[in-house]
Structure formats: structure tokens, C-alpha cells
Design a protein around this motif. Structure first.
Motif, PDB file in Angstrom:
ATOM      1  N   TYR A 128     -11.236  -0.199 -27.499  1.00  0.00           N
ATOM      2  CA  TYR A 128     -12.024  -1.162 -28.238  1.00  0.00           C
ATOM      3  C   TYR A 128     -13.390  -1.105 -27.781  1.00  0.00           C
ATOM      4  CZ  TYR A 128     -13.883  -5.565 -29.573  1.00  0.00           C
ATOM      5  OH  TYR A 128     -14.724  -6.631 -29.846  1.00  0.00           O
ATOM      6  N   GLU A 129     -13.469  -1.077 -26.330  1.00  0.00           N
ATOM      7  CA  GLU A 129     -14.941  -1.006 -25.630  1.00  0.00           C
ATOM      8  C   GLU A 129     -15.581  -0.096 -26.223  1.00  0.00           C
ATOM      9  OE1 GLU A 129     -16.078  -3.094 -23.570  1.00  0.00           O
ATOM     10  OE2 GLU A 129     -14.575  -4.605 -23.080  1.00  0.00           O
ATOM     11  N   ALA A 130     -15.144   1.316 -26.215  1.00  0.00           N
ATOM     12  CA  ALA A 130     -15.791   2.589 -26.842  1.00  0.00           C
ATOM     13  C   ALA A 130     -16.090   2.217 -28.263  1.00  0.00           C
ATOM     14  CB  ALA A 130     -14.985   3.481 -26.693  1.00  0.00           C
ATOM     15  N   ALA A 131     -15.406   1.769 -29.010  1.00  0.00           N
ATOM     16  CA  ALA A 131     -15.687   1.564 -30.390  1.00  0.00           C
ATOM     17  C   ALA A 131     -16.870   0.444 -30.509  1.00  0.00           C
ATOM     18  CB  ALA A 131     -14.702   0.956 -31.158  1.00  0.00           C
ATOM     19  N   LEU A 132     -16.706  -0.539 -29.849  1.00  0.00           N
ATOM     20  CA  LEU A 132     -17.798  -1.624 -29.669  1.00  0.00           C
ATOM     21  C   LEU A 132     -19.183  -1.023 -29.590  1.00  0.00           C
ATOM     22  CD1 LEU A 132     -18.383  -4.688 -30.154  1.00  0.00           C
ATOM     23  CD2 LEU A 132     -17.473  -4.869 -27.680  1.00  0.00           C
ATOM     24  N   THR A 133     -19.320  -0.306 -28.242  1.00  0.00           N
ATOM     25  CA  THR A 133     -20.368   0.441 -27.925  1.00  0.00           C
ATOM     26  C   THR A 133     -21.002   1.398 -29.197  1.00  0.00           C
ATOM     27  OG1 THR A 133     -19.384   0.572 -25.659  1.00  0.00           O
ATOM     28  CG2 THR A 133     -21.427   2.062 -26.182  1.00  0.00           C
ATOM     29  N   CYS A 134     -20.301   2.204 -29.823  1.00  0.00           N
ATOM     30  CA  CYS A 134     -20.554   2.750 -30.682  1.00  0.00           C
ATOM     31  C   CYS A 134     -21.210   2.250 -32.032  1.00  0.00           C
ATOM     32  CB  CYS A 134     -19.478   3.817 -31.328  1.00  0.00           C
ATOM     33  SG  CYS A 134     -19.892   5.543 -30.843  1.00  0.00           S
ATOM     34  N   ALA A 135     -20.528   1.153 -32.412  1.00  0.00           N
ATOM     35  CA  ALA A 135     -20.796   0.246 -33.547  1.00  0.00           C
ATOM     36  C   ALA A 135     -22.306  -0.507 -33.105  1.00  0.00           C
ATOM     37  CB  ALA A 135     -19.580  -0.866 -33.808  1.00  0.00           C
ATOM     38  N   TYR A 136     -22.202  -0.818 -32.080  1.00  0.00           N
ATOM     39  CA  TYR A 136     -23.577  -1.696 -31.711  1.00  0.00           C
ATOM     40  C   TYR A 136     -24.737  -0.459 -31.784  1.00  0.00           C
ATOM     41  CZ  TYR A 136     -26.997  -3.921 -28.807  1.00  0.00           C
ATOM     42  OH  TYR A 136     -28.597  -4.132 -28.453  1.00  0.00           O
ATOM     43  N   LEU A 137     -24.515   0.714 -30.956  1.00  0.00           N
ATOM     44  CA  LEU A 137     -25.210   1.657 -31.134  1.00  0.00           C
ATOM     45  C   LEU A 137     -26.082   1.937 -32.552  1.00  0.00           C
ATOM     46  CD1 LEU A 137     -24.586   3.759 -27.975  1.00  0.00           C
ATOM     47  CD2 LEU A 137     -26.511   2.271 -28.178  1.00  0.00           C
ATOM     48  N   ALA A 138     -25.034   1.862 -33.787  1.00  0.00           N
ATOM     49  CA  ALA A 138     -25.364   2.215 -34.930  1.00  0.00           C
ATOM     50  C   ALA A 138     -26.342   1.578 -35.546  1.00  0.00           C
ATOM     51  CB  ALA A 138     -24.265   2.377 -35.829  1.00  0.00           C
ATOM     52  N   VAL A 139     -26.334   0.161 -34.974  1.00  0.00           N
ATOM     53  CA  VAL A 139     -27.400  -0.817 -35.415  1.00  0.00           C
ATOM     54  C   VAL A 139     -28.574  -1.213 -34.846  1.00  0.00           C
ATOM     55  CG1 VAL A 139     -25.754  -1.780 -37.451  1.00  0.00           C
ATOM     56  CG2 VAL A 139     -25.787  -2.741 -34.913  1.00  0.00           C
ATOM     57  N   SER A 140     -28.251  -0.931 -33.211  1.00  0.00           N
ATOM     58  CA  SER A 140     -29.288  -1.388 -32.537  1.00  0.00           C
ATOM     59  C   SER A 140     -30.734  -0.425 -32.716  1.00  0.00           C
ATOM     60  CB  SER A 140     -28.692  -1.759 -31.037  1.00  0.00           C
ATOM     61  OG  SER A 140     -28.229  -0.347 -30.555  1.00  0.00           O
ATOM     62  N   GLY A 141     -30.364   0.936 -32.494  1.00  0.00           N
ATOM     63  CA  GLY A 141     -31.476   1.703 -32.640  1.00  0.00           C
ATOM     64  C   GLY A 141     -32.372   1.509 -34.012  1.00  0.00           C
ATOM     65  N   PRO A 142     -31.754   1.492 -35.193  1.00  0.00           N
ATOM     66  CA  PRO A 142     -32.504   1.281 -36.164  1.00  0.00           C
ATOM     67  C   PRO A 142     -33.318   0.088 -36.121  1.00  0.00           C
ATOM     68  CG  PRO A 142     -30.512   2.279 -36.937  1.00  0.00           C
ATOM     69  CD  PRO A 142     -30.130   1.960 -35.352  1.00  0.00           C
ATOM     70  N   ALA A 143     -32.515  -0.934 -35.492  1.00  0.00           N
ATOM     71  CA  ALA A 143     -33.190  -2.435 -35.433  1.00  0.00           C
ATOM     72  C   ALA A 143     -34.464  -2.370 -34.686  1.00  0.00           C
ATOM     73  CB  ALA A 143     -32.175  -3.431 -35.077  1.00  0.00           C
ATOM     74  N   SER A 144     -34.406  -1.483 -33.460  1.00  0.00           N
ATOM     75  CA  SER A 144     -35.582  -1.413 -32.700  1.00  0.00           C
ATOM     76  C   SER A 144     -36.614  -0.566 -33.324  1.00  0.00           C
ATOM     77  CB  SER A 144     -35.226  -0.692 -31.377  1.00  0.00           C
ATOM     78  OG  SER A 144     -36.164  -0.429 -30.739  1.00  0.00           O
ATOM     79  N   ALA A 145     -35.982   0.420 -33.894  1.00  0.00           N
ATOM     80  CA  ALA A 145     -37.304   1.365 -34.817  1.00  0.00           C
ATOM     81  C   ALA A 145     -37.805   0.567 -35.843  1.00  0.00           C
ATOM     82  CB  ALA A 145     -36.532   2.438 -35.619  1.00  0.00           C
ATOM     83  N   ALA A 146     -37.204  -0.472 -36.501  1.00  0.00           N
ATOM     84  CA  ALA A 146     -37.753  -1.543 -37.617  1.00  0.00           C
ATOM     85  C   ALA A 146     -38.812  -2.209 -36.904  1.00  0.00           C
ATOM     86  CB  ALA A 146     -36.809  -2.312 -38.066  1.00  0.00           C
ATOM     87  N   VAL A 147     -38.873  -2.643 -35.631  1.00  0.00           N
ATOM     88  CA  VAL A 147     -39.748  -3.548 -35.009  1.00  0.00           C
ATOM     89  C   VAL A 147     -41.080  -2.597 -34.911  1.00  0.00           C
ATOM     90  CG1 VAL A 147     -40.474  -4.558 -32.916  1.00  0.00           C
ATOM     91  CG2 VAL A 147     -38.283  -5.165 -34.005  1.00  0.00           C
TER      92      VAL A 147
END
Length: 203
Positions: A128-147
Motif C-alpha cells: 500500500y505504501e509503495a502504491a500510495l507513493t507512486c500514485a502521488y508522484l503521478a500527480v505531484s510532478g505534473p502539478a509542480s510543472a503547472a505552477v
């Protein structure tokens, strides 16, 4: 959340993720993402497709699955060569940093040039922790790029990320090995690598 997972999800971890926008740069260049509502739609779609796929493989790797077979299966589920290369580039970067932070023999179990979700799964070691990390990284990178690309309000962008069903996706990823596709992201990735002129991100 486990310390290893927190470190890997931290944007300051030198795994090379900061040079990837997950398709956001190309989407912004085409006018598909230009404000908070369109960003929310993009991130939600990315989370429920590419994010779920990556999270599923991270969970499988954390459970001790055959890493060579998982690597080949993730390749088969990623039809875009540009997407495959982006995943492997981030995997290489994360593995390089991990060898300094967590130098242990298990890293040798990874295939050469591994996909990023497998590196995350092996390092975190709890599905679960590994899946949560991956799922978060899937959106946090693009979100940072949008800023950076669009000059959006960072408070608003982080509010969007906080409202996404990242935990639900991580839970689902632990129950199945997804085989779903994200054709729009594949097309954006292929267009991005062919784009002439200045690009701020590798993907």
C-alpha cells in the motif's frame, strides 16, 4: 507513512523527477491545460490511468514479485515508446540516488534500466505504501510543472492535489495488476519528444 516512502515522494529527493512533467508541458502547449479546472481534469485523468497502472506495479514489486517479469509486463502495458523511456529514465535516476541512501543487496534484484514503479516498490517494501507513493508522484510532478509553466497559484494547485482520490487509487492498485491504457497521455508523450524548439521537461 513509512520514512522511505516519504523521502521518495519528496520533490527534493534527487531522483530526476523534476525534469518530467508527465505530459503536462505538451498539454499546456496545446492549450488543453490553462487554468485550475483544466489542470484538475488533467491530473484526475492521469491519476486514474497512468497513476493506477504505476501504483499497481509498485505494489506488486513490494510484494516480492518477479521483478524481471513485472518489468516486461509494464513495458507491454505502456505502448508509447516515449512513455516507456520516461519511466525508465526516472527509474534510473531514482535507483542512482537510492544506492547512496539505502545501499543494500536487494537493489541488485532489479533488472537493468528498470521502470520507476519497480524501484519504488522494492525500496518501500510494503504494497500500500509503495502504491500510495507512486500514485502521488503521478500527480505531484505534473502539478509542480503547472505552477512553473502556467504561473498558476501554488496554493490552488496544491488544493487540487489534496482533493484527488490518491488513497483510493492506491488501495485499488493493491487488489489488481491493472492493464488499462491512457491513449491521450501516450499521444501527448509522442508529440512532446518530436516537438522542436525549447522544452523545459523531458516528458
Amino acid at each position: 507513512m513509512m520514512l522511505t516512502a516519504l523521502i521518495l515522494a519528496d520533490s527534493r529527493f534527487p531522483g530526476g523527477g523534476h525534469v518530467h512533467s508527465g505530459g503536462l508541458e505538451e498539454a499546456a502547449a496545446r492549450g488543453l491545460v490553462h487554468d485550475e479546472p483544466t489542470l484538475e481534469s488533467f491530473l484526475r485523468g492521469r491519476l486514474l490511468t497512468a497513476g493506477l497502472l504505476a501504483a499497481g506495479f509498485a505494489a506488486a514489486a513490494a510484494r516480492g514479485g518477479d521483478l524481471g517479469r513485472l518489468d516486461a509486463e509494464l513495458d507491454a502495458r505502456t505502448p508509447s515508446p516515449a512513455q516507456r523511456e520516461a519511466s525508465r529514465a526516472q527509474g534510473r535516476g531514482m535507483l542512482r540516488a537510492a544506492r547512496r541512501a539505502w545501499p543494500h543487496a536487494q537493489l541488485g534484484l532489479l533488472p537493468p534500466n528498470p521502470h520507476q514503479p519497480l524501484v519504488i516498490g522494492l525500496l518501500v517494501g510494503e504494497p500500500y505504501e509503495a502504491a500510495l507513493t507512486c500514485a502521488y508522484l503521478a500527480v505531484s510532478g505534473p502539478a509542480s510543472a503547472a505552477v512553473r509553466l502556467l504561473g498558476l497559484d501554488p496554493f490552488g494547485v496544491n488544493a487540487i492535489v489534496a482533493a484527488l482520490p490518491v488513497q483510493d487509487v492506491a488501495s485499488r492498485a493493491c487488489k489488481e495488476l491493472p492493464a488499462l491504457g491512457s491513449p491521450a497521455l501516450d499521444l501527448l508523450a509522442e508529440a512532446h519528444v518530436r516537438r522542436e524548439g525549447v522544452r523545459l521537461f523531458g516528458s
